[in-house]
Design an enzyme around this catalytic site. Structure first.
Site, PDB file in Angstrom:
ATOM      1  N   ARG A   1      -3.080 -11.857   3.608  1.00  0.00           N
ATOM      2  CA  ARG A   1      -4.398 -11.477   3.104  1.00  0.00           C
ATOM      3  C   ARG A   1      -4.547 -11.969   1.674  1.00  0.00           C
ATOM      4  NH1 ARG A   1      -7.936  -7.889   4.255  1.00  0.00           N
ATOM      5  NH2 ARG A   1      -9.187  -9.719   3.881  1.00  0.00           N
TER       6      ARG A   1
ATOM      7  N   TYR B   1       0.836  -1.204   0.000  1.00  0.00           N
ATOM      8  CA  TYR B   1       0.000   0.000   0.000  1.00  0.00           C
ATOM      9  C   TYR B   1       0.863   1.243   0.000  1.00  0.00           C
ATOM     10  CZ  TYR B   1      -4.332  -2.499   1.207  1.00  0.00           C
ATOM     11  OH  TYR B   1      -5.435  -3.316   1.203  1.00  0.00           O
TER      12      TYR B   1
HETATM   13 FE   LIG Z   1      -6.219  -4.449   2.525  1.00  0.00          FE
END
Ligand SMILES: [Fe+3]
Lengths: 204, 250
Positions: free
Chosen positions: B165, B116
């Site tokens: 994830r 991110y």
């Molecule tokens: Fe996420």
């Protein structure tokens, strides 16, 4: 076999995660140049009717630590008690007031902050007036379904005393968790996710 | 925010009750962050008042040309984000099966390497200088939406010593009332990490998880350009009038 109601099921909620600000307040997250400004930062302009106020506070987790990665949205009526929404059928709201705000909690201090106006009163389902209030919606890492609550105003003792929603709260010692304290033009509304001071959340 | 959805009378009914056995519970200790962030007292039930059935409107005019194109909206002129090019499209519906017009759909995601663009993300995968990770669009009259992006990578996270994830895109949806507000995540068909993920597994009902898995749609693919994934989102339905004692208008 019976017939089917054929209703769909709502999409299941998932946490907003730790990087919610990339999506919802990217300028705050230092992603510049994609959107001119973060949505929901300006609720008022110079022509907005009503008393200017600041609404601020922190959100505390069960250890008493302020959450520094949350996102808060608020929704409220204008000074005359009208919502700036197509579903508002009682009249036309102040066009200089959006009624909707979105703010991150500060990455260091945990404070959220809204520059807004004090809302007017709006009716309950049976027509009785509710006390002035602001609807809160809180999303963050570790919150699986965003939390809904309401902020009421500490300087509205009479209206709060007759508010039909506050009246519904069986445990009267929890009512103060929904009432913001006033200092000058600033209302402070701290939210406690757990513990003795746990804020009343609503299943709306 | 003053645009109005054309050709549609505003609805003023209260929303269908949420199903607590369908959504993840607040306290779900397999996902450790919930432990200190889950209210422990029962929420107070509140029949929708006008404060919950109303909500702001977002007009198409607020959108920039590249808001729905994450391959280009952060890229330098002439460049583009790295990764498998995909289109994500679908409809925002409500529980009655009606398309939700004018819904604001905001998305965010990691880059193709699973990183991110955020100062708190310390994963060692590289940042892509041409990928910001946010996009948005507004549904059309029938509730349709679409955006272009790159397929995000899976990433490790510190919930356990070796937890990853699944590939996912975060979605925030704004329908017609503040009580319809929803945040969720879209997963990709066939990803084996879906069924190992503690965040996915906060959802108690397998059918509810299936509802968050987007399917590859070869018929919507753009040949030689981008694959397509179809992801429909369902918001709470609403009753036809605000007050039960008024039955007109059905
Ligand atoms: Fe996420």
């Amino acid at each position: 076999m019976t017939q089917s109601l054929s209703h769909l099921k709502e999409s299941a909620s998932q946490t907003a995660g730790p990087y919610v600000h990339i999506g919802l307040t990217p300028n705050f997250a230092d992603i510049k140049g994609v959107y001119p400004a973060d949505l929901g930062t300006a609720m008022v302009d110079e022509k907005t009717k009503g008393e200017r106020i600041t609404v601020t506070g922190r959100i505390f987790d069960g250890s008493g630590t302020p959450i520094r990665d949350a996102l808060v949205e608020i929704w409220q009526a204008d000074a005359a008690g009208l919502y700036n929404s197509p579903s508002e059928t009682r009249g036309s709201a102040d066009l200089h007031f959006t009624g909707w705000g979105r703010a991150p909690t500060d990455m260091e201090t945990g404070y959220y902050r809204f520059e807004t106006i004090k809302p007017g009163r709006v009716p309950f389902r049976d027509g009785r007036l509710m006390a002035p209030h602001v609807t809160f919606w809180i999303a963050a890492r570790g919150i699986n379904l965003a939390l809904s609550t309401r902020m009421y105003f500490g300087d509205e003792e009479k209206a709060n005393a007759e508010d039909p929603v506050l009246a519904r709260i069986e445990h009267r010692n929890r009512v103060p968790s929904l009432i913001a304290t006033r200092e000058g033009s600033t209302f402070t509304f701290d939210i406690y996710l757990q513990g003795d001071k746990e804020t009343v959340f609503f299943d709306i | 925010m003053t645009d109005r959805r054309p050709n549609r009378a505003p609805e003023t009914g209260s929303f269908f009750q949420r199903d607590p056995l369908w959504h993840p519970p607040a306290f779900a200790p397999g996902y450790k962050s919930t432990v200190l962030r889950s209210p422990r007292k029962a929420p107070i039930s509140l029949d929708n008042t006008i404060s919950e059935i109303t909500g702001p409107v977002f007009g198409h005019s607020m959108l920039g040309d590249l808001d729905d194109d994450m391959i280009h909206n952060f890229a330098k002129p002439g460049e583009s984000a790295i990764g498998p090019r995909i289109i994500v499209y679908g409809r925002v519906l409500d529980e009655r099966g009606k398309g939700v017009a004018g819904a604001l759909v905001e998305v965010w995601q990691a880059n193709a390497g699973g990183r991110y663009r955020h100062k708190r993300d310390g994963y060692l995968a590289a940042l892509d200088p041409n990928f910001g990770g946010c996009g948005r669009t507004i549904t059309d009259e029938d509730g349709n939406y679409a955006f272009r992006t790159i397929q995000p990578g899976a990433y490790p996270w510190p919930n356990g010593p070796n937890e990853w994830r699944p590939q996912h895109i975060h979605f925030s949806i704004f329908g017609h009332g503040f009580a319809q507000r929803l945040i969720t995540q879209m997963y990709f068909e066939g990803d084996p990490l879906i069924w190992k993920c503690p965040i996915v597994r906060t959802i108690p009902d397998k059918a509810a998880i299936d509802g968050l898995i987007a399917l590859l749609d070869m018929n919507a693919t753009i040949p030689m350009d981008a694959r397509a994934y179809k992801f429909d989102i369902v918001l709470r339905g609403r009753r036809s009038t605000m007050f039960e004692n008024r039955l007109e208008g059905n």
